[in-house]
Design a protein around this motif. Sequence first.
Motif, PDB file in Angstrom:
ATOM      1  N   HIS A   1       0.826  -1.198   0.000  1.00  9.39           N
ATOM      2  CA  HIS A   1       0.000   0.000   0.000  1.00  9.39           C
ATOM      3  C   HIS A   1       0.867   1.257   0.000  1.00  9.39           C
ATOM      4  O   HIS A   1       1.955   1.271   0.567  1.00  9.39           O
ATOM      5  N   LEU A   2       0.350   2.295  -0.628  1.00 12.81           N
ATOM      6  CA  LEU A   2       0.937   3.624  -0.543  1.00 12.81           C
ATOM      7  C   LEU A   2       0.051   4.462   0.368  1.00 12.81           C
ATOM      8  O   LEU A   2      -1.119   4.686   0.084  1.00 12.81           O
ATOM      9  N   HIS A   3       0.613   4.922   1.494  1.00 16.03           N
ATOM     10  CA  HIS A   3      -0.129   5.703   2.473  1.00 16.03           C
ATOM     11  C   HIS A   3       0.250   7.179   2.356  1.00 16.03           C
ATOM     12  O   HIS A   3       1.412   7.508   2.087  1.00 16.03           O
ATOM     13  N   PHE A   4      -0.712   8.065   2.589  1.00 14.51           N
ATOM     14  CA  PHE A   4      -0.414   9.486   2.681  1.00 14.51           C
ATOM     15  C   PHE A   4       0.259   9.738   4.022  1.00 14.51           C
ATOM     16  O   PHE A   4      -0.331   9.516   5.081  1.00 14.51           O
ATOM     17  N   ALA A   5       1.507  10.188   4.014  1.00 10.97           N
ATOM     18  CA  ALA A   5       2.271  10.342   5.255  1.00 10.97           C
ATOM     19  C   ALA A   5       3.299  11.458   5.091  1.00 10.97           C
ATOM     20  O   ALA A   5       4.455  11.203   4.750  1.00 10.97           O
ATOM     21  N   PRO A   6       2.903  12.699   5.312  1.00 12.25           N
ATOM     22  CA  PRO A   6       3.787  13.851   5.081  1.00 12.25           C
ATOM     23  C   PRO A   6       4.745  14.130   6.237  1.00 12.25           C
ATOM     24  O   PRO A   6       4.627  15.136   6.932  1.00 12.25           O
ATOM     25  N   ALA A   7       5.700  13.240   6.466  1.00  7.44           N
ATOM     26  CA  ALA A   7       6.696  13.474   7.518  1.00  7.44           C
ATOM     27  C   ALA A   7       7.598  14.628   7.103  1.00  7.44           C
ATOM     28  O   ALA A   7       7.989  14.750   5.948  1.00  7.44           O
ATOM     29  N   GLY A   8       7.917  15.474   8.060  1.00 10.71           N
ATOM     30  CA  GLY A   8       8.818  16.587   7.777  1.00 10.71           C
ATOM     31  C   GLY A   8       8.202  17.926   8.124  1.00 10.71           C
ATOM     32  O   GLY A   8       7.120  18.014   8.694  1.00 10.71           O
ATOM     33  N   ASN A   9       8.908  18.987   7.792  1.00 10.65           N
ATOM     34  CA  ASN A   9       8.375  20.340   7.931  1.00 10.65           C
ATOM     35  C   ASN A   9       8.160  20.919   6.539  1.00 10.65           C
ATOM     36  O   ASN A   9       8.674  20.390   5.550  1.00 10.65           O
ATOM     37  N   TYR A  10       7.402  22.000   6.435  1.00  8.63           N
ATOM     38  CA  TYR A  10       7.025  22.493   5.112  1.00  8.63           C
ATOM     39  C   TYR A  10       7.141  24.002   5.012  1.00  8.63           C
ATOM     40  O   TYR A  10       6.154  24.725   4.927  1.00  8.63           O
ATOM     41  N   PRO A  11       8.376  24.511   5.005  1.00  4.02           N
ATOM     42  CA  PRO A  11       8.593  25.952   4.849  1.00  4.02           C
ATOM     43  C   PRO A  11       8.317  26.404   3.417  1.00  4.02           C
ATOM     44  O   PRO A  11       8.369  25.606   2.480  1.00  4.02           O
ATOM     45  N   GLU A  12       8.042  27.672   3.260  1.00  6.82           N
ATOM     46  CA  GLU A  12       7.661  28.201   1.946  1.00  6.82           C
ATOM     47  C   GLU A  12       8.845  28.352   1.008  1.00  6.82           C
ATOM     48  O   GLU A  12       8.760  28.042  -0.175  1.00  6.82           O
ATOM     49  N   ASN A  13       9.977  28.845   1.536  1.00  6.93           N
ATOM     50  CA  ASN A  13      11.095  29.177   0.650  1.00  6.93           C
ATOM     51  C   ASN A  13      12.420  28.919   1.359  1.00  6.93           C
ATOM     52  O   ASN A  13      13.123  29.846   1.753  1.00  6.93           O
ATOM     53  N   PRO A  14      12.807  27.639   1.521  1.00  9.75           N
ATOM     54  CA  PRO A  14      14.001  27.304   2.308  1.00  9.75           C
ATOM     55  C   PRO A  14      15.304  27.551   1.554  1.00  9.75           C
ATOM     56  O   PRO A  14      15.326  27.585   0.316  1.00  9.75           O
ATOM     57  N   VAL A  15      16.382  27.711   2.299  1.00 10.57           N
ATOM     58  CA  VAL A  15      17.717  27.784   1.716  1.00 10.57           C
ATOM     59  C   VAL A  15      18.191  26.384   1.346  1.00 10.57           C
ATOM     60  O   VAL A  15      18.777  26.162   0.288  1.00 10.57           O
ATOM     61  N   VAL A  16      17.907  25.419   2.224  1.00 12.95           N
ATOM     62  CA  VAL A  16      18.359  24.034   2.049  1.00 12.95           C
ATOM     63  C   VAL A  16      17.162  23.096   2.118  1.00 12.95           C
ATOM     64  O   VAL A  16      16.319  23.217   3.007  1.00 12.95           O
ATOM     65  N   THR A  17      17.072  22.162   1.163  1.00 14.17           N
ATOM     66  CA  THR A  17      16.068  21.106   1.192  1.00 14.17           C
ATOM     67  C   THR A  17      16.776  19.759   1.225  1.00 14.17           C
ATOM     68  O   THR A  17      17.692  19.518   0.432  1.00 14.17           O
ATOM     69  N   ILE A  18      16.352  18.893   2.137  1.00 13.43           N
ATOM     70  CA  ILE A  18      16.909  17.547   2.233  1.00 13.43           C
ATOM     71  C   ILE A  18      15.790  16.562   1.980  1.00 13.43           C
ATOM     72  O   ILE A  18      14.785  16.555   2.692  1.00 13.43           O
ATOM     73  N   CYS A  19      15.949  15.735   0.958  1.00 16.35           N
ATOM     74  CA  CYS A  19      14.853  14.887   0.488  1.00 16.35           C
ATOM     75  C   CYS A  19      15.285  13.436   0.369  1.00 16.35           C
ATOM     76  O   CYS A  19      16.241  13.114  -0.337  1.00 16.35           O
ATOM     77  N   GLY A  20      14.569  12.558   1.080  1.00 16.99           N
ATOM     78  CA  GLY A  20      14.747  11.127   0.916  1.00 16.99           C
ATOM     79  C   GLY A  20      13.737  10.588  -0.080  1.00 16.99           C
ATOM     80  O   GLY A  20      13.001  11.343  -0.717  1.00 16.99           O
ATOM     81  N   LEU A  21      13.679   9.275  -0.217  1.00 16.01           N
ATOM     82  CA  LEU A  21      12.775   8.682  -1.200  1.00 16.01           C
ATOM     83  C   LEU A  21      11.357   8.557  -0.670  1.00 16.01           C
ATOM     84  O   LEU A  21      10.405   9.026  -1.293  1.00 16.01           O
ATOM     85  N   ALA A  22      11.164   7.922   0.492  1.00 19.19           N
ATOM     86  CA  ALA A  22       9.807   7.629   0.965  1.00 19.19           C
ATOM     87  C   ALA A  22       9.744   7.668   2.482  1.00 19.19           C
ATOM     88  O   ALA A  22      10.704   7.319   3.173  1.00 19.19           O
ATOM     89  N   THR A  23       8.599   8.084   3.005  1.00 21.48           N
ATOM     90  CA  THR A  23       8.349   8.034   4.445  1.00 21.48           C
ATOM     91  C   THR A  23       8.362   6.576   4.899  1.00 21.48           C
ATOM     92  O   THR A  23       7.795   5.714   4.235  1.00 21.48           O
ATOM     93  N   SER A  24       8.987   6.292   6.032  1.00 20.27           N
ATOM     94  CA  SER A  24       9.027   4.921   6.547  1.00 20.27           C
ATOM     95  C   SER A  24       7.710   4.568   7.232  1.00 20.27           C
ATOM     96  O   SER A  24       6.945   5.456   7.647  1.00 20.27           O
ATOM     97  N   VAL A  25       7.453   3.274   7.382  1.00 21.76           N
ATOM     98  CA  VAL A  25       6.268   2.823   8.118  1.00 21.76           C
ATOM     99  C   VAL A  25       6.340   3.297   9.562  1.00 21.76           C
ATOM    100  O   VAL A  25       5.339   3.715  10.154  1.00 21.76           O
ATOM    101  N   GLN A  26       7.549   3.269  10.156  1.00 22.08           N
ATOM    102  CA  GLN A  26       7.698   3.709  11.536  1.00 22.08           C
ATOM    103  C   GLN A  26       7.312   5.176  11.681  1.00 22.08           C
ATOM    104  O   GLN A  26       6.636   5.556  12.654  1.00 22.08           O
ATOM    105  N   ALA A  27       7.736   6.002  10.720  1.00 19.31           N
ATOM    106  CA  ALA A  27       7.384   7.423  10.770  1.00 19.31           C
ATOM    107  C   ALA A  27       5.891   7.619  10.591  1.00 19.31           C
ATOM    108  O   ALA A  27       5.262   8.424  11.286  1.00 19.31           O
ATOM    109  N   LYS A  28       5.312   6.861   9.655  1.00 21.54           N
ATOM    110  CA  LYS A  28       3.867   6.971   9.437  1.00 21.54           C
ATOM    111  C   LYS A  28       3.096   6.584  10.688  1.00 21.54           C
ATOM    112  O   LYS A  28       2.171   7.294  11.116  1.00 21.54           O
ATOM    113  N   GLU A  29       3.479   5.479  11.320  1.00 19.99           N
ATOM    114  CA  GLU A  29       2.794   5.026  12.529  1.00 19.99           C
ATOM    115  C   GLU A  29       2.989   6.011  13.678  1.00 19.99           C
ATOM    116  O   GLU A  29       2.068   6.236  14.475  1.00 19.99           O
ATOM    117  N   TYR A  30       4.174   6.596  13.763  1.00 25.53           N
ATOM    118  CA  TYR A  30       4.426   7.594  14.801  1.00 25.53           C
ATOM    119  C   TYR A  30       3.462   8.770  14.638  1.00 25.53           C
ATOM    120  O   TYR A  30       2.857   9.229  15.628  1.00 25.53           O
TER     121      TYR A  30
END
Length: 318
Positions: A44-73
Motif C-alpha cells: 500500500h501507498l499511504h499518505f504520510a507527510p513526515a517533515g516540515n514544510y517551509p515556503e522558501n528554504p535555503v536548504v532542502t533535504i529529500c529522501g525517497l519515501a516516508t518509513s512505516v515507523q514514521a507513518k505510525e508515529y
Amino acid sequence: MNRILCKKCIEYCVNSDSRLNLIEFSKEKSIKIGEILYSIDNSHLHFAPAGNYPENPVVTICGLATSVQAKEYIVNELKIKDVETDRVCLNAVYQGKMAIKLALMLKALNIDKLIKQMIYLKIDNSLIQISDLTIDELKKSKGMFEQISADLHLTQSTCCWSENNKSTFKKHWWEYSKECRNDGYFSQIVTRFIHSDKSKILILLGSSNNENESIIKNIFKNEIEKLKNVAILSPQTWINYQNFKIDKLICFIHHPANTGYIYNNCKTEKLKSVLYSYYENESWNFSTDRYGRVKNETTNNARDYYKFISNEVLKMIN
C-alpha cells in the motif's frame, strides 16, 4: 506507463495544485494522514507527510519515501488531544539513529553555517545544536529534529510504501512512484529550487543511480533559462565541476540509514568508517571501511567529494 493511476493518486500525488505544504494540503482536501492512496500486490501507498514544510528554504533535504515507523508515529501521536500536526510531522522525519547520523553529516557539510541559524536535535530528551554534536552521540538511539529554521526543509519525495506493515520498495513499483514524483510533489520541490533566489542546496539521500536524477534533468529541460551555475553532483560526477562557478547545488549523499561505509560505528583502526575518522581527525582523511567493501580509490573519491561539497557551501556563505 501501462498502469492506470487511481483517482486518489491523481488528486493527491499528481494534481496537487502546486502545493508544497502537504500538511495544509491534507486539511484542505480532507485527507487523513495514514490513509491508503493506492494498493498493488498486497502492498500500500499511504499518505504520510513526515517533515516540515517551509515556503522558501535555503536548504532542502529529500529522501525517497516516508518509513512505516514514521507513518505510525504520526498516526499514533495525532490521536493525542491538542497535539500540533506540524510538530508531529517534523518529529517523525529521519527519526532515531538516522536523525543523529544525518545531523552529523550536515555538520560536516557546513549546512548550519549556510542557513545561518542553529539546527537542534533532541537526543534522549536533551536539545543539542548540531554544531555541538560529537561522535559519541552515535551511541544513542533516540534522535529527532527540533526547532527547525524555516530555511531548512526536511522531507521525502513520496509517501509511505508498506507490505505486511513493513517499509519496503520493490522494483516493479518504481514506474508508478516515478510518475507520482515526475508530475507531483518531487517535481514541485525541484521547480521551486530552480526558481528561488533564496534556495541554495538540494540534498538527495541515497544513490545517484536512481530515477530522481533523470526526473531532475527532465524538469531542467523546461527550465533552461534558469540553469546557469546549477550543479548536479554525485560521487560519480562531481569532478566535472571543480572549476565551475556554482550558485546552486543539487547533490546526492549516502543515506543515513546505511550503517556501513560512511556511518558504521566500529572504532577499531581496521574497520573505521569515514564519518568516525572525520570527527576524530577533524579532516576528510579516512580509512577504507570493510563493511561497505569499498576499494581505496572509491574511498578517496568519497572523501574528496564531501570535501568539495563542504567547500562550495562555505563559498556560498562568503
